[in-house]
Design an enzyme around this catalytic site. Structure first.
Site, PDB file in Angstrom:
ATOM      1  N   ASN A 399       0.773  -1.132  -0.009  1.00  0.00           N
ATOM      2  CA  ASN A 399      -0.104   0.010   0.036  1.00  0.00           C
ATOM      3  C   ASN A 399       0.668   1.199  -0.057  1.00  0.00           C
ATOM      4  OD1 ASN A 399      -1.802   1.916   0.536  1.00  0.00           O
ATOM      5  ND2 ASN A 399      -3.164   0.794   2.085  1.00  0.00           N
ATOM      6  N   ASP A 400       1.423   1.760   1.064  1.00  0.00           N
ATOM      7  CA  ASP A 400       2.131   2.913   1.305  1.00  0.00           C
ATOM      8  C   ASP A 400       3.354   2.916   0.087  1.00  0.00           C
ATOM      9  OD1 ASP A 400       0.649   3.682   3.391  1.00  0.00           O
ATOM     10  OD2 ASP A 400       1.741   2.459   4.883  1.00  0.00           O
ATOM     11  N   VAL A 401       4.080   1.820  -0.263  1.00  0.00           N
ATOM     12  CA  VAL A 401       5.046   1.939  -0.911  1.00  0.00           C
ATOM     13  C   VAL A 401       4.757   1.893  -2.503  1.00  0.00           C
ATOM     14  CG1 VAL A 401       6.503   0.403   0.710  1.00  0.00           C
ATOM     15  CG2 VAL A 401       5.251  -0.794  -1.307  1.00  0.00           C
ATOM     16  N   VAL A 402       3.572   2.015  -2.670  1.00  0.00           N
ATOM     17  CA  VAL A 402       2.907   2.352  -3.951  1.00  0.00           C
ATOM     18  C   VAL A 402       2.273   3.532  -4.060  1.00  0.00           C
ATOM     19  CG1 VAL A 402       3.331   0.051  -4.876  1.00  0.00           C
ATOM     20  CG2 VAL A 402       1.184   0.869  -3.892  1.00  0.00           C
ATOM     21  N   ALA A 440       0.295   2.898   7.657  1.00  0.00           N
ATOM     22  CA  ALA A 440       0.575   4.348   8.039  1.00  0.00           C
ATOM     23  C   ALA A 440      -0.423   4.952   8.097  1.00  0.00           C
ATOM     24  CB  ALA A 440       1.641   4.890   7.113  1.00  0.00           C
TER      25      ALA A 440
END
Lengths: 475, 101
Positions: A399-402, A440
């Site tokens: 999620n957060d890394v994309v 996050a």
């Protein structure tokens, strides 16, 4: 028995050598497995040598404590799932910090008991061996760092385990934390200056433990890997300092090596997230008052059969796995799906963000567990230029890394973190449990992008459906 | 025994050693290495054993006992977890080659 002390010293020397060689071997994939065995042999040698020390009492008690500690940790370490490894590292690291703090406490209390206050306020110790200022200072410093690492690691463990999913943030927190630390340091200085009373020692440890607790509570789960690595370095330093106090060479060398290696490892991890260590510790996620960008559009769902067809007739597919995939135990299904695609002539790669999973390299371990070969796994730097030529990017559990907001929205807490550029691919399919936000707690603009389709469902079930749909295409 | 400056030299050289070991490590090994270094500082067990071995009052014994308990947990847990992680590196290479078909 004049040879015994020499033999014990030789064992400590060998242990230190084996630790260094073991860590060296662990830093290359080919020799990594042997490395831990070397270090293990070193540990065994050092422990046996300590048992043989001539001035040791309470041997039965020591044996009981070692047996309980070893069996409890061995049992828990054996049965924990691979996905839960990071919190176990945090837990065991906390125990090490606690042990270092306990050594410091035992030494300080020993000094306090053996010193007699003279009427004029001066002190001398009963057995004539007055602790030097340097020795006292190191005992206090090691105890402080160890205690902070102990309580901090336990909080990190609780957070990753999901027992504490809230961040505790209140106004003036930073100031209060600093005051707690300052009070602990002030008492520590008093202890070093010879004010060795049991109540001061107790107050010192309470404040140190409290500081570790309060320092870790406001840090978000996504930052935990950096924090655990930092506490790992802390424990190493604490062990080294207590090693100086006890004049134990193996502790000094092993602790210092870990302290330095852990510090560098922490920097590497923080760099992978494009954050400084100070930022992780004090610039809490969501602390900025800026208004986040509005995200327009809606999430567009897709069915498993459409998704399967899309990828079956694609030329290049990049799979972006995240921790969510590992939690759902979907890596085996995903690899089966990838193999089916490869059999159809599709070029498949796995793209791994530096902080995918819970720690750098965690996702590589999880994919390796599923049997994915190394040459199909690409780093962020290698894969990002390839996304424009990619037909389908399959995001599963990440999620957060994309999240493109990391590039476009300065108000976003993850702004500046390098991301996998999946939105540059022609199509993006996101496998996701529901519409919630990520680890996050940040909304993801990718899910609302025009070329993105959402495949809702549990990672394992969704991957299983994709496999089934692919198989029906072949028949 | 170890005097002040000798101790400083040991500290400095050991710190450089630790730094150099990690300096050129591929990202995939960060997690196992963190776990491995976590095991290595389990050497704190040795210090805790000495502390308990020198303890005299029951309060000191209690603290020493706790220290040994925690230190032993650090060492054993660190070893098991690291060993399990690294096990995958062994099995994945040949297995990965076979399964790639």
């Amino acid at each position: 028995m004049a040879w015994l002390p020499t033999l014990i010293k030789a064992c400590y020397f060998l242990a230190a050598l084996l630790f260094i060689l073991g860590l060296k071997r662990m830093s290359s994939p080919r020799t990594a497995r042997g490395g831990i065995v070397w270090a293990g042999v070193g540990m065994l040698l050092a422990v046996l040598a300590t048992f043989a020390l001539p001035d040791i009492h309470n041997r039965a008690l020591i044996l009981v404590a070692v047996l309980i500690g070893v069996s409890a940790a061995w049992w828990s370490g054996r049965r924990v799932a691979m996905t839960a490894m990071p919190q176990m590292v945090a837990l065991y690291n906390g125990m090490g910090g606690g042990a270092a703090a306990a050594i410091g406490a035992a030494e300080l209390i020993g000094y306090a008991n053996s010193s007699i206050t003279l009427l004029d306020g001066g002190k001398f110790t009963a057995d004539g061996a007055a602790p030097g200022t340097a020795q006292l200072a190191l005992a206090v410093l090691g105890a402080l760092i160890g205690a902070v690492s102990f309580s901090g690691s336990l909080i990190a463990f609780a957070k990753l385990q999901g027992w504490l999913d809230r961040r505790f943030v209140f106004p003036g927190q930073r100031v209060i934390n600093m005051l707690v630390l300052a009070a602990a340091v002030a008492i520590g200085v008093a202890l070093v200056c010879g004010q060795l009373s049991l109540s001061l020692i107790a107050a010192f440890f309470v404040l140190a433990l409290l500081f570790g607790l309060m320092m870790t509570l406001p840090i978000g789960g996504a930052d935990m890997p950096v924090v655990i690595s930092l506490y790992n370095a802390f424990t190493g330093l604490a062990v080294a300092f207590e090693g100086f106090v006890l004049q134990n060479e193996a502790m000094i060398i092993a602790g210092t090596v870990v302290g330095a290696a852990g510090t560098l490892l922490t920097q590497l991890m923080a760099k992978a997230m494009n954050r400084s260590i100070g930022n992780v510790l004090f610039g809490n996620f969501g602390a900025s008052g800026a208004v986040a960008q509005e995200i327009g559009g809606s999430q567009k769902p897709i069915e498993a059969n459409d998704a399967a067809v899309m990828m079956a007739y694609a030329e290049r597919v990049v799979i972006v796995p995240g921790y969510g995939m590992a939690v759902a135990q979907a890596q085996h299904k995903v690899w089966e799906f990838a193999q089916l695609l490869i059999a159809r002539g599709v070029k498949v790669k796995f793209a791994i963000h530096p902080v995918a999973g819970r720690m750098p390299g965690h996702m590589n371990v999880l994919l390796a567990e599923a049997g994915v070969p190394y040459d199909l796994i690409a780093d962020m730097e290698d894969i990002n230029p390839e996304f424009p030529a990619t037909d389908v990017a399959l995001v599963i559990g990440a999620n957060d890394v994309v999240n493109p907001l990391a590039k476009t929205d300065p108000a976003s807490p993850i702004y500046g973190m390098p991301i996998l550029d999946v939105s540059a691919a022609k199509h993006v399919i996101v496998v996701k449990r529901g519409k919630g936000t990520g680890f996050a707690g940040i909304e993801n603009a990718l899910f609302y992008a025009d070329n993105a389709r959402m495949l809702y469902g549990d990672g394992q079930a969704a991957a299983g459906q994709l496999v089934a749909e692919l198989k029906t295409l072949d028949t | 025994m170890i005097d002040g400056f000798l101790a400083l030299y040991i500290f400095m050289l050991a710190a450089f050693t630790g730094y150099e070991i990690i300096a050129r490590v591929p990202v995939i090994l960060h997690t196992p290495l963190m776990s491995g270094s976590n095991f290595v500082h389990g050497i704190v067990l040795v210090g805790a054993m000495v502390a308990l071995g020198h303890a005299e009052t029951s309060f000191e014994i209690a603290i020493g006992f706790l220290g040994v308990l925690l230190g032993a947990g650090n060492a054993a847990g660190g070893y098991v977890v690291t060993e399990r992680m690294l096990e995958m590196f062994k099995s994945s290479k040949p297995a990965g080659g076979k399964e790639a078909k």
